[in-house]
Design an enzyme around this catalytic site. Structure first.
Site, short mmCIF file in Angstrom:
data_model
loop_
_atom_site.label_atom_id
_atom_site.label_comp_id
_atom_site.label_asym_id
_atom_site.label_seq_id
_atom_site.Cartn_x
_atom_site.Cartn_y
_atom_site.Cartn_z
N LYS A 56 27.88 24.61 33.70
CA LYS A 56 27.08 25.47 34.58
C LYS A 56 25.58 25.26 34.32
CE LYS A 56 30.96 28.62 34.76
NZ LYS A 56 31.62 29.81 34.18
N GLN A 100 30.68 34.90 30.30
CA GLN A 100 31.82 33.98 30.28
C GLN A 100 33.07 34.68 29.72
OE1 GLN A 100 31.74 30.59 31.43
NE2 GLN A 100 33.96 30.85 31.22
N ASP A 123 29.51 35.92 39.66
CA ASP A 123 30.93 35.58 39.52
C ASP A 123 31.78 36.28 40.60
OD1 ASP A 123 31.55 33.72 37.56
OD2 ASP A 123 31.43 35.18 35.91
#
Ligand code: NAD
Length: 286
Positions: A56, A100, A123
């Protein structure tokens, strides 16, 4: 032997998407705006999470975003992590951020997800964004299922009226995938660990999405001739070997189109994250 299936090449598609995003960043800069900024929070040193976060950060560099990585050790408390989320929510220089997953067991993942400002939730996991998805209202969509839809569109595979079968009902892949396919007028069936006659149901699919987390779970006898097979699975079967949920060699003999692992959905997930950051930046900057 001649290849009869169409390979849905994640590298090519994600490369094009990232080029488009880089052009948007340039436009922003030309108008005097600042670079979109994605922050990532990484807890512990899990190999998979490290790899995902690194990809990312690399994608941010490729498209011209600012990125920052905030690290905590495994023993971080829930309070410390919540305080970090609150700081990122308040930070006007951060357009979007991700925590994460998975998190260590002593931390309530859902509590962390719900603490994120929905406008910065790139997300797409916050209940506000999940709700918007469910009712078809605009919002930040979860990256992996959004990437699967993008792949289908890129390849010109019709979704409207298609029979779609999803194997897996997780909050981050299976369920949002079902909602996105419904939004696009597919007839959707969601299978899971208690589904009876799974192979029979899977064989009805024009579009089969595998999000199970089991290597080579989908075998050729589960796939209708000519079906499109989207393999979301990422399973590490040896230190340097990743495989999907689909038995690629056998299934590609039957499928009309198929995604590889690696080089498929995973790359689209990262590209969709980049798109979400642009969307979040635009929403907040007006
Ligand atoms: P999960 O473990 O949360 O969910 C797995 C789902 O599979 C569950 O709903 C379960 O009911 C179903 N399942 C398990 N065993 C089954 C069986 N025998 N028959 C039918 N269904 C069964 O997993 P997840 O987070 O949805 O991830 C699934 C896979 O996708 C994993 O391999 C994960 O690493 C991968 N993944 C990839 C990306 C990407 O970017 N490509 C993103 C997220 C997850």
């Amino acid at each position: 032997m001649e290849t009869t299936y169409k390979l849905l090449d994640g590298k090519k598609i994600s490369g094009e998407i990232k080029q488009e995003i880089a052009a948007v960043v340039n436009e922003l800069l030309e108008k005097g705006g600042r670079r979109p900024h994605l922050a990532g929070v990484l807890v512990g040193h899990d190999g998979g999470s490290e790899t995902y976060m690194a990809s990312k950060v690399k994608a941010c560099e490729e498209v011209g975003f600012t990125s920052s990585l905030i690290r905590y050790e495994d023993d971080v408390t829930e309070e410390e992590l919540l305080a970090c989320v609150h700081r990122l929510n308040q930070d006007p220089t951060v357009d979007g951020f991700i925590v994460q997953l998975p998190l260590p067991k002593h931390i309530d993942e859902q509590k962390i997800i719900e603490a994120v400002d929905p406008r910065k939730d790139v997300d797409g996991f916050h209940p506000v964004n999940v709700g918007h998805l469910a009712i078809g209202a605009p919002g930040l969509r979860p990256c992996t299922p959004a990437g699967c839809i993008r792949m289908l569109d890129y390849a010109g595979i019709p979704i409207e009226g298609a029979r779609a079968v999803i194997i897996g009902r997780s909050n981050i892949v299976g369920k949002p995938m079902a909602m996105l396919l419904l939004e696009r007028h597919a007839t959707v069936t969601v299978c899971h660990s208690r589904t009876k006659n799974l192979a029979e149901v899977a064989r009805e699919a024009d579009i089969l999405v595998a999000a199970v987390g089991r290597p080579h779970f989908v075998t050729a006898d589960m796939v209708k001739e000519g079906a499109t097979v989207i393999d979301v699975g990422i399973n590490r079967i040896a230190p340097k070997t990743l495989v999907g949920d689909v038995d690629f060699d056998a299934v590609s003999e039957v499928a009309g189109a198929i995604t590889p692992v690696p080089g498929g959905v995973g790359l689209l997930t990262v590209a969709m994250l980049m798109e979400n950051v642009v969307q979040a930046a635009k929403m907040q900057r007006g």
